[in-house]
Design a protein around this motif. Structure first.
Motif, short mmCIF file in Angstrom:
data_model
loop_
_atom_site.label_atom_id
_atom_site.label_comp_id
_atom_site.label_asym_id
_atom_site.label_seq_id
_atom_site.Cartn_x
_atom_site.Cartn_y
_atom_site.Cartn_z
N GLU A 1 31.03 27.25 45.49
CA GLU A 1 32.04 26.27 46.16
C GLU A 1 32.79 27.25 47.48
OE1 GLU A 1 35.91 23.41 45.78
OE2 GLU A 1 34.96 24.35 44.15
N PHE A 2 32.88 28.48 47.30
CA PHE A 2 33.53 29.30 48.14
C PHE A 2 32.66 30.33 48.58
CE2 PHE A 2 37.26 27.38 45.75
CZ PHE A 2 37.81 26.91 46.68
N GLU A 3 32.53 30.63 49.79
CA GLU A 3 31.78 31.65 50.19
C GLU A 3 32.53 32.97 49.68
OE1 GLU A 3 31.20 31.58 54.44
OE2 GLU A 3 30.05 29.87 54.38
N GLU A 4 31.90 34.18 49.31
CA GLU A 4 32.25 35.48 49.01
C GLU A 4 33.12 36.08 50.09
OE1 GLU A 4 30.89 39.80 47.33
OE2 GLU A 4 29.48 38.17 48.11
N GLU A 5 34.58 36.19 49.79
CA GLU A 5 35.35 36.65 50.86
C GLU A 5 35.71 37.92 50.50
OE1 GLU A 5 38.93 34.32 51.14
OE2 GLU A 5 37.82 32.46 50.68
N ILE A 6 36.05 38.90 51.66
CA ILE A 6 36.43 40.19 51.64
C ILE A 6 37.69 40.44 52.07
CG2 ILE A 6 35.87 42.50 52.48
CD1 ILE A 6 32.95 41.44 53.31
N LEU A 7 38.60 40.98 50.97
CA LEU A 7 39.84 41.01 51.23
C LEU A 7 40.35 42.43 51.78
CD1 LEU A 7 41.44 40.13 47.54
CD2 LEU A 7 41.57 38.66 49.75
N PRO A 8 41.02 42.45 52.89
CA PRO A 8 41.44 43.75 53.58
C PRO A 8 42.11 44.70 52.63
CG PRO A 8 43.22 41.88 54.09
CD PRO A 8 41.81 41.21 53.33
N GLY A 9 41.50 45.90 53.04
CA GLY A 9 42.19 47.01 52.31
C GLY A 9 41.28 47.46 51.45
N THR A 10 41.74 48.41 50.38
CA THR A 10 40.81 48.91 49.26
C THR A 10 40.31 48.07 48.34
OG1 THR A 10 42.13 50.86 49.41
CG2 THR A 10 40.81 50.64 47.37
N LYS A 11 39.22 47.89 47.87
CA LYS A 11 38.54 47.00 47.03
C LYS A 11 39.47 47.16 45.54
CE LYS A 11 34.08 45.91 44.86
NZ LYS A 11 32.77 46.09 44.57
N LEU A 12 39.69 46.08 45.24
CA LEU A 12 40.17 45.91 43.62
C LEU A 12 39.41 46.24 42.75
CD1 LEU A 12 41.66 42.23 44.19
CD2 LEU A 12 43.00 44.41 44.27
N PRO A 13 40.28 46.99 41.67
CA PRO A 13 39.56 47.69 40.68
C PRO A 13 39.34 46.84 39.51
CG PRO A 13 41.75 48.56 40.91
CD PRO A 13 41.45 47.94 42.05
N PRO A 14 38.54 47.02 38.66
CA PRO A 14 38.47 46.04 37.55
C PRO A 14 39.75 45.62 36.85
CG PRO A 14 36.60 47.57 37.48
CD PRO A 14 37.74 47.93 38.39
N GLU A 15 40.65 46.76 36.66
CA GLU A 15 42.04 46.47 35.80
C GLU A 15 42.93 45.58 36.40
OE1 GLU A 15 42.34 50.49 37.64
OE2 GLU A 15 40.78 49.17 36.88
N CYS A 16 42.59 45.24 37.88
CA CYS A 16 43.41 44.40 38.59
C CYS A 16 43.25 42.80 38.16
CB CYS A 16 43.34 44.60 40.20
SG CYS A 16 44.28 45.81 40.64
N HIS A 17 41.70 42.61 37.77
CA HIS A 17 41.43 41.35 37.31
C HIS A 17 41.82 40.19 38.66
CE1 HIS A 17 40.68 42.47 33.25
NE2 HIS A 17 41.77 43.15 33.33
#
Length: 321
Positions: free
Chosen positions: A196-212
């Motif tokens: 439904e939503f296109e893959e978005e790229i958040l600004p800044g460092t990529k979120l690690p898995p523990e951030c969920h």
């Protein structure tokens, strides 16, 4: 002696000559005047007495017959009849005050008969149904077919006009206004099988898995750090702030296990009284985290909150600490 006679005779000849010349001039002038009058009379007589040949007269009669036969007599009669009807309608007396109040009371009774939760569409349909019933009633009354009418025969025409051709003016005069129901429609034009939503790229460092991290998500919880005064450069920094808060929390204090970040440059919507701006980082705690909103705001919610967007702008994450 002979000289005197000659002069005497000469003077007499001058007078005679003058009289003769004047007489001749007068005669000539009279002749010219008579000629002019005669020519004008002849011209005037010729202009007024034009003569036509029998063939010309026959053609003119045929032309008159063709013109009369081509006249749209039925159309002329119809236009005359319509003009008469319009004049009669203009002479109709304005709706009396007692009739106006009677119609208003009937409209109010019809609206009161509806359920208290009736929407604008149901109210509009109820009024329109009442109007159609009354128009049919007065039409039958005009034909003498409706015996139990609440209107008098002489009132039927004014009522019919008020409820038909003058309905918009009448409803405006009595203050009848029903808002149009706003229907929010969503159109899904994405190909089948796509997210439904296109893959978005958040600004800044990529979120690690523990951030969920979860896009377009807003979790509920008790705030341990208000985002109005707590801004971070990216969602990663917000998540790290939550982890840091959990590590530094004293015994008995709520540890951050939910972070909510606003990545939108135009700010993020929330139903509270505050204006939430870009880079707000809310740190929250909940023993059992619950969703406020996910992906989109429901249509029912947007009906009661007109300023709410379709898509949830927040980014959130629930962590195990």
């Amino acid at each position: 002696m002979a000289r005197g006679e000659w002069l005497h005779n000469g003077r007499c000849s001058y007078k005679r000559t003058t009289l003769i010349v004047c007489s001749v001039n007068i005669i000539v002038a009279l002749y010219v005047l008579r000629s002019l009058c005669t020519s004008l009379y002849i011209y005037s007589g010729d202009y007024r007495t034009v003569k036509y040949t029998p063939n010309q007269i026959r053609k003119m009669e045929e032309a008159n017959q063709i013109r009369k036969a081509s006249e749209p007599t039925e159309l002329v009669k119809l236009v005359t009849r319509l003009k008469r009807n319009f004049v009669n309608e203009e002479r109709v007396v304005e709706l009396p005050q007692h009739l106006r109040q009677k119609l208003v009371h009937e409209i109010l009774d019809r609206l009161r008969s509806l359920d208290s939760a009736a929407n604008a569409t149901e109210q509009r349909e109820a009024v329109e149904s009442w109007r159609e019933e009354k128009i049919k009633e007065v039409q039958e009354l005009n034909r003498g077919e409706y015996l139990n009418s609440t209107f008098l025969p002489e009132e039927a025409r004014a009522v019919a006009r008020a409820l038909s051709s003058d309905w918009s003016d009448f409803s405006e005069e009595i203050g009848l206004w029903l808002p149009l129901q706003i229907i929010n429609k969503e159109y899904d034009d994405k190909p089948e099988g796509e997210d439904e939503f296109e893959e978005e790229i958040l600004p800044g460092t990529k979120l690690p898995p523990e951030c969920h991290g979860e896009l377009h998500t807003d979790y509920d919880g008790a705030a341990v750090r208000w985002g109005l005064t707590h801004h971070k450069e990216s969602a990663y920094d917000c998540c790290m702030s939550c982890l840091d808060h959990a590590k530094r929390a004293k015994p008995g204090e709520n540890k951050c296990n939910i972070w909510v970040y606003c990545p939108s440059e135009t700010g993020c919507y929330s139903p509270d009284i505050y204006e939430h701006k870009n880079q707000e980082c809310w740190l929250k705690y909940a023993e059992t985290p619950k969703l406020n909103f996910k992906d989109t705001y429901p249509e029912s919610y947007r009906d009661s909150h007109p300023n709410a967007p379709v898509i949830v702008p927040w980014v959130s994450g629930v962590m195990s600490v």
